[in-house]
Enzyme design. Structure first.
Site, PDB file in Angstrom:
ATOM      1  N   GLU A 101      11.112   4.437  -0.343  1.00 38.07           N
ATOM      2  CA  GLU A 101      12.068   3.370  -0.067  1.00 38.07           C
ATOM      3  C   GLU A 101      13.472   3.877   0.189  1.00 38.07           C
ATOM      4  O   GLU A 101      14.213   3.313   1.008  1.00 38.07           O
ATOM      5  CB  GLU A 101      12.065   2.357  -1.218  1.00 38.07           C
ATOM      6  CG  GLU A 101      10.808   1.505  -1.298  1.00 38.07           C
ATOM      7  CD  GLU A 101       9.561   2.248  -1.759  1.00 38.07           C
ATOM      8  OE1 GLU A 101       9.705   3.356  -2.319  1.00 38.07           O
ATOM      9  OE2 GLU A 101       8.440   1.737  -1.568  1.00 38.07           O
TER      10      GLU A 101
ATOM     11  N   HIS B 268       5.282  -7.133  -8.679  1.00 35.37           N
ATOM     12  CA  HIS B 268       5.166  -7.728  -7.351  1.00 35.37           C
ATOM     13  C   HIS B 268       5.875  -9.078  -7.289  1.00 35.37           C
ATOM     14  O   HIS B 268       5.658  -9.834  -6.348  1.00 35.37           O
ATOM     15  CB  HIS B 268       3.695  -7.929  -6.972  1.00 35.37           C
ATOM     16  CG  HIS B 268       2.991  -6.671  -6.596  1.00 35.37           C
ATOM     17  ND1 HIS B 268       2.666  -5.694  -7.498  1.00 35.37           N
ATOM     18  CD2 HIS B 268       2.533  -6.210  -5.397  1.00 35.37           C
ATOM     19  CE1 HIS B 268       2.036  -4.700  -6.883  1.00 35.37           C
ATOM     20  NE2 HIS B 268       1.947  -4.982  -5.610  1.00 35.37           N
TER      21      HIS B 268
HETATM   22  C1  LIG Z   1       7.471   2.326  -5.016  1.00 46.18           C
HETATM   23  C2  LIG Z   1       6.346   1.579  -4.380  1.00 46.18           C
HETATM   24  N1  LIG Z   1       6.398   1.296  -3.069  1.00 46.18           N
HETATM   25  C3  LIG Z   1       5.430   0.596  -2.465  1.00 46.18           C
HETATM   26  C4  LIG Z   1       4.338   0.157  -3.168  1.00 46.18           C
HETATM   27  C5  LIG Z   1       3.242  -0.674  -2.484  1.00 46.18           C
HETATM   28  N2  LIG Z   1       2.004   0.104  -2.407  1.00 46.18           N
HETATM   29  C6  LIG Z   1       1.048   0.002  -3.348  1.00 46.18           C
HETATM   30  S1  LIG Z   1      -0.169   1.111  -3.127  1.00 46.18           S
HETATM   31  C7  LIG Z   1       0.528   1.740  -1.729  1.00 46.18           C
HETATM   32  C8  LIG Z   1      -0.132   2.872  -1.020  1.00 46.18           C
HETATM   33  C9  LIG Z   1      -0.397   4.021  -1.944  1.00 46.18           C
HETATM   34  O1  LIG Z   1      -1.079   5.042  -1.294  1.00 46.18           O
HETATM   35  P1  LIG Z   1      -1.503   6.371  -2.023  1.00 46.18           P
HETATM   36  O2  LIG Z   1      -0.333   6.926  -2.769  1.00 46.18           O
HETATM   37  O3  LIG Z   1      -2.135   7.239  -1.034  1.00 46.18           O
HETATM   38  O4  LIG Z   1      -2.552   5.919  -3.132  1.00 46.18           O
HETATM   39  P2  LIG Z   1      -3.922   5.174  -2.905  1.00 46.18           P
HETATM   40  O5  LIG Z   1      -3.641   3.709  -2.946  1.00 46.18           O
HETATM   41  O6  LIG Z   1      -4.489   5.628  -1.628  1.00 46.18           O
HETATM   42  O7  LIG Z   1      -4.755   5.559  -4.084  1.00 46.18           O
HETATM   43  C10 LIG Z   1       1.716   1.065  -1.449  1.00 46.18           C
HETATM   44  C11 LIG Z   1       2.574   1.313  -0.289  1.00 46.18           C
HETATM   45  C12 LIG Z   1       4.312   0.471  -4.543  1.00 46.18           C
HETATM   46  N3  LIG Z   1       3.315   0.098  -5.336  1.00 46.18           N
HETATM   47  N4  LIG Z   1       5.318   1.182  -5.113  1.00 46.18           N
END
Ligand SMILES: Cc1ncc(C[n+]2csc(CCOP(=O)(O)OP(=O)(O)O)c2C)c(N)n1
Ligand SMILES: Cc1ncc(C[n+]2csc(CCOP(=O)(O)OP(=O)(O)O)c2C)c(N)n1
Ligand SMILES: [Mg+2]
Ligand SMILES: [Mg+2]
Lengths: 344, 326, 344, 326
Positions: free
Chosen positions: D60, D129
């Site tokens: 972010e 959220h």
């Molecule tokens: C600081 C933050 N930004 C955005 C999100 C929204 N979000 C939740 S999961 C995700 C993707 C995460 O991807 P990854 O780190 O590859 O983990 P995966 O879900 O594939 O296990 C996002 C953008 C969040 N939870 N926290």
């Protein structure tokens, strides 16, 4: 660059020297996790739980990594790590309660932080826990779980850098499942591997076949031994794949090539691979397999029932744990809400 | 007991807390050999060793995130953020984690963390070295926030913060570090969180304030008293969360008039909360609208403008006069 | 690891193919910068300006890097980069005004952001400027200046990662001057070099002798050419040393070994080295040198006088630029302060 | 003109803004192929290309920092932060930079940046959220903050935000994305920043609110009207900075009573600012203390508690009754 970062595989080689009962246990726990996730998706469809993040396809990474730890080590999980926590001792009913919106996270009395929804910002906590273990003179370690997307956050960087400077006993276990919701790994960073990011911190980096539960178990075991010997942190890139949606609120067909999914599902499923391996080495029969699957179903059924049997929550619950020593305002705010509830 | 200035009181307190409990750790940018940019940690590394008092890499989120982990892991961390204007990159750790971990874990985990942050203006420092963002912290659930305005309170509040099982941010007014001395007991004592202090008793009007501005309020009160114009009560909040709503109500119910004074920008500043607290506890006693005397809604300016930016005696006296007229 | 990250030096080799007038200009600007910093320290001691961050010892890094840019490139500086900005076109009187507390930063009408005091959080701006240049179809680039300490901040990581993903035309110019206030480079990160951090982002990394103005000029020139050709970002680690205090409010004798300082001062001074080189190659005489130093003094004197000649500030100044379209509240807040000032 | 829900109105607006000015860029996490987790950017990448509508890495501070550079560099960035609870790691870029660059550069640089952030509760989402941190943004000098509560305002405010030369955060109430449709003009129009909207005219008491809570206020007003108990005026602030202090004063001077309603925690919430604004503009008309109906001072709870956390009709009606009684 990637030739400098070989991917450890075990299942494709000869017999492993991991004890047979551990191998079998790894397999059982993978089945338990898979069965649980399938059941949870079902519960969500029936409206009995809310949004749920399954770890379908990542069972080898979850289970293999957690089995390589001791109970006195700290697990610092993301939202998708109920599998690792289950191995560490978390009752599955807690996972159901979480998905029912009755707890903010997977919390427990274990040496584990509650699951963290904000991405990668829990990594510095693992460093702090490791530093605490170090200063308190134990040889415990901390292991943080996160995804490929998590490597982009500033806190990933700060955590790994602090860990390097303090030679903290911490393992950064990155499950590279190919996607961060809809963003593919290649758009997340231009580095060829995620493991090579260790170079930036002067710490060890490893890649492992994350769908090979014995390889994961081995690589984490080695990192743990290094950490306990005071040799510092390790970044592990576990190459796996999310076979399900990001969460039950997500539709991966919007963004993900069907062929990629088919390929991983058909030829690289971690449970099939371990099952085949065990059978080939005479450690598992078809009947065993059947019994394991049935035992998993029974256990899950009991956990779901336990969770659903609880009485509805009371308003006071949201005030209860915010502070150990709450301010006077809390009583007033709580009373006002309780009054409205009793009138309404 | 000796006379000490505020920085001396803080240094003494840290030294004693380190001595009395091996779990106490003091760390941050330049706190080690250098003794901190304000010398709050001077000689502490020499005395307690590099294992207990240590420098960190230059990363505020890392400092606070690591501190959270240390607190959960059984230590008693006292982290320093060099200036409040550099807390911004670390805010996430306070807002997403320090304030939530207890609730998030349903009480399985708590975060006995102390964060010390020098703040506020008046020392002709460069940009972003004079910010006051108490309003942001007070609005963050799960955090406690205190701010001493005397050497005595600096020691007592810091000790209370360490004893408290919840995360506490201690805001230290830079300008008061070396302004004035006071008898500070050598022994251990605490000033309880959540209790305001009547810095000057009076009958005509209450000035409610904290930090640097307590001195401005006392100065104005004295001037108005000297001219026989008014007898001002000065309430030093000391604890911003929990907020001592009772003390606010009691004082304003007595005086019937109030002015809220702070150096942060007006809009969204904690002054609004104080006005609302007055509304809620002393409405029927109010004889005039509550005024706010604050910094304007601009970034803290370069120091050539500092005297225009910071509320001063003149502006406060004018506001008091207006409020007394009604 | 460090053999993979060689340090570029030029002055120690043969004749450079940099045009003689450019070489001479580099030398002149280094002297101007050194003279200015010395004067500023003096002004601070006399109470005529406030806290000042001199770049004593870092002249080759400041001057060499900025000379390798075009005027249409963006300079994104930290608080210590008045040298680079001066080369880019900033009047030195602005630097004096800044230190007099009359401007919040070194701001200018140049293609340069105002100097940033918060560490490393300006690096993403350079990426954004580079992306803008890219999308607007120019071949301009952006160059961010920061220190060794700056590499620890999360924004360093996020900026370099974004730059890698977007192949943005940006140069990250890190002056490793050995110290972040009192924290030595070795306690800042466990990586052996700072340049190797580029590996984490799949981008180019370079090390250069930051007290060798021709080497700095060359390495930045190469990175700029790569950026303009669309080959993406470069992280440059310029190895230099801060000969002065962190700022005039700092006392380096509290934390810095005297021998280290002596060594850098006596045998690695960037101005002496370039002066010696120019004389050896017949591009400078002792009289030239004298004239250059005198010209520098005269120019500085004029700039200081210009700054000090300005009328005192008015309260309205602090409201003037916050918004292009200020809210109605501003007029009221400003009036109240002006009234208090006129009464007081 | 067609009936649209809020998310449809936002999608249409982004599409039109992208079409009318090649400098407009839309980016954030999952905004490309996936069309955003709420589908605000659906089909935009297909229509305008990957150069104009693109995914970012998951960071972010990087998103907002890059956006600032893009704005200064001559583009018109519209950045999306996926949920307000994930704005925390990016706050520094808004607080240290977006809000200061104009002042810091003495007007040489400005930051025509738009940040879209879904916020607020009511959709049974997981932890973090559902946060509402408008108070933090409003207290940040140099930022403007708006929050629509209707599809019409969503389009008009987003367009106004893009036209505005200063950085503007557009807070979008998640629960209203798909709740109710309204005629939304196809053509371009703006809703000016800084102007509140009387969502319902009334004479007995003013409820001042924004975002999700506007619906709660209208609901309560209708219930009270139906029972002939009171004729409530509902003021939808729409713009939180600049704050329409005139509209607040005008309404409360007319009704003599007010309740402030928001979902964020009470202490340090923007409610305090509104109470102070009432105090400053309508003190002599006030016939009863101004009450605040807000979320409690706790982290937004898991969804089993959501209905207890969020202010609802019952709590508002009770507060209105108390305020009318005095
Ligand atoms: C600081 C933050 N930004 C955005 C999100 C929204 N979000 C939740 S999961 C995700 C993707 C995460 O991807 P990854 O780190 O590859 O983990 P995966 O879900 O594939 O296990 C996002 C953008 C969040 N939870 N926290
Ligand atoms: C975010 C932030 N944290 C802390 C500071 C205080 N501070 C100012 S300069 C400095 C050290 C910087 O060291 P380095 O990056 O090596 O640059 P140098 O001063 O050596 O040029 C610190 C800690 C700051 N300005 N910004
Ligand atoms: Mg992933
Ligand atoms: Mg340095």
């Amino acid at each position: 660059m990637s030739e400098r970062w070989p991917v450890l595989e075990v299942l494709s080689g000869g017999a492993s020297d991991v004890p047979a009962e551990v191998q079998r246990r790894l397999y059982e726990d993978m089945i338990l996790l898979r069965s649980f996730d399938e059941r949870a998706i079902n519960l969500q469809r029936q409206g009995r739980i809310g949004t749920f993040p399954p770890s379908l396809g990542q069972e080898a990474s979850e289970i293999g990594s957690a089995h390589a730890l001791r109970r006195s080590d700290w697990v610092v999980p993301s939202y998708r790590d109920h599998g690792a926590l289950m191995v560490h001792g978390l009752p599955l009913s807690n996972v159901v309660l979480f998905a029912m919106g009755r707890t903010p996270s997977l919390s427990s009395a274990l040496r584990a932080l509650p699951t963290s929804i904000p991405i990668a910002t829990h990594l510095p906590h693992a460093v702090g826990l490791a530093v605490a273990a170090q200063k308190l003179g134990t040889d415990d370690l901390a292991m943080a779980y996160f995804g490929d997307g998590g490597t982009s956050e500033g806190d990933f960087h700060e955590a790994l850098n602090f860990a390097g400077v303090y030679k903290a006993p911490v393992i950064f276990f990155c499950q590279n499942n190919g996607w961060a919701i809809s963003v593919p790994r290649a758009r997340q960073t231009a580095s060829e591997t995620l493991a090579q990011k260790a170079v930036a911190y002067g710490i060890a980096g490893r890649r492992v076949d994350g769908n090979d539960v014995l390889a994961v178990y081995q690589v984490v075991g080695e990192a743990a031994a290094r950490a306990r010997r005071g040799e510092g942190p390790t970044l592990i890139e576990s190459l796996t794949y999310r076979l399900g949606p990001h969460t039950t609120a997500d539709d991966p067909s919007r963004y993900r090539p069907a062929e990629e999914y088919q390929d991983w599902k058909e030829s690289r499923d971690p449970i099939q691979r371990m099952g085949g391996y065990l059978m080939a080495h005479g450690l598992l029969t078809a009947e065993d397999d059947q019994a394991i699957r049935q035992a998993a179903q029974d256990r899950i059924q009991a956990e779901v029932e336990a969770a659903e049997a609880l009485a509805p929550v009371e308003p006071g619950g949201m005030f209860q744990y915010v502070f150990r020593q709450p301010p006077g305002d809390f009583a007033i705010q709580q009373r006002r809400i309780e009054e409205a509830v009793s009138r309404g | 007991m000796a006379e000490r200035n505020m920085i001396g009181a803080i240094n003494l307190t840290l030294d004693q807390l380190l001595a009395e409990d091996a779990r106490v750790m003091v760390f941050g940018e330049d706190v080690g050999k250098n003794g901190g940019v304000f010398r709050a940690t001077e000689h502490l590394q020499e005395r307690h060793g590099e294992g207990r008092v240590f420098d960190t890499p230059l990363a505020e989120s890392g400092i606070l995130g690591m501190a959270i982990g240390m607190a959960v892991g059984g230590l008693k961390p006292i982290a320093e953020i060099q200036f409040m204007g550099f807390l911004y990159p670390g805010l996430d750790q306070l807002m997403s984690h320090a304030g939530r971990l207890a609730a998030r874990s349903q009480g399985q985990v708590n975060v006995p963390l102390v964060v010390r942050v020098p703040f506020g203006g008046g020392i002709r420092a460069p940009e972003q070295h004079a910010d006051s963002i108490e309003a942001l912290l007070v609005h963050t659930p799960g955090l406690k926030v205190v701010v001493p305005s005397t050497p005595y309170d600096a020691k007592g509040l810091l000790t209370a913060a360490l004893d408290d099982p919840d995360p506490v941010v201690v805001m230290e007014p830079i300008r008061l570090y070396r302004m004035g001395r006071q008898e500070v007991p050598d022994g251990r004592y605490t000033v309880p969180l959540g209790s305001a202090r009547v810095a000057r008793a009076g009958r005509s009007l209450t000035v409610i304030t904290w930090g640097n501005m307590v001195a401005v309020a006392l100065d104005a009160a004295q001037a108005l008293a000297a001219q026989g114009e008014a007898d001002i009560e000065v309430l030093d909040l000391r604890s911003l969360y929990p907020l001592d709503r009772e003390a606010i109500g009691e004082s304003v119910n007595k005086t019937g008039r109030a002015v809220v004074l702070h150096e942060a920008p007006m809009t969204g500043g904690l002054g609004g909360e104080v006005v609302a607290a007055i509304q809620e506890t002393a409405f029927w006693s109010l004889e005039a609208p509550v005024e706010r005397v604050t910094g304007p809604d601009v970034p803290y300016p370069p120091y050539a403008w500092e005297d225009f930016y910071l509320p001063n005696r003149e502006r406060l006296v004018e506001a008091v006069r207006r409020t007394l007229k009604d």
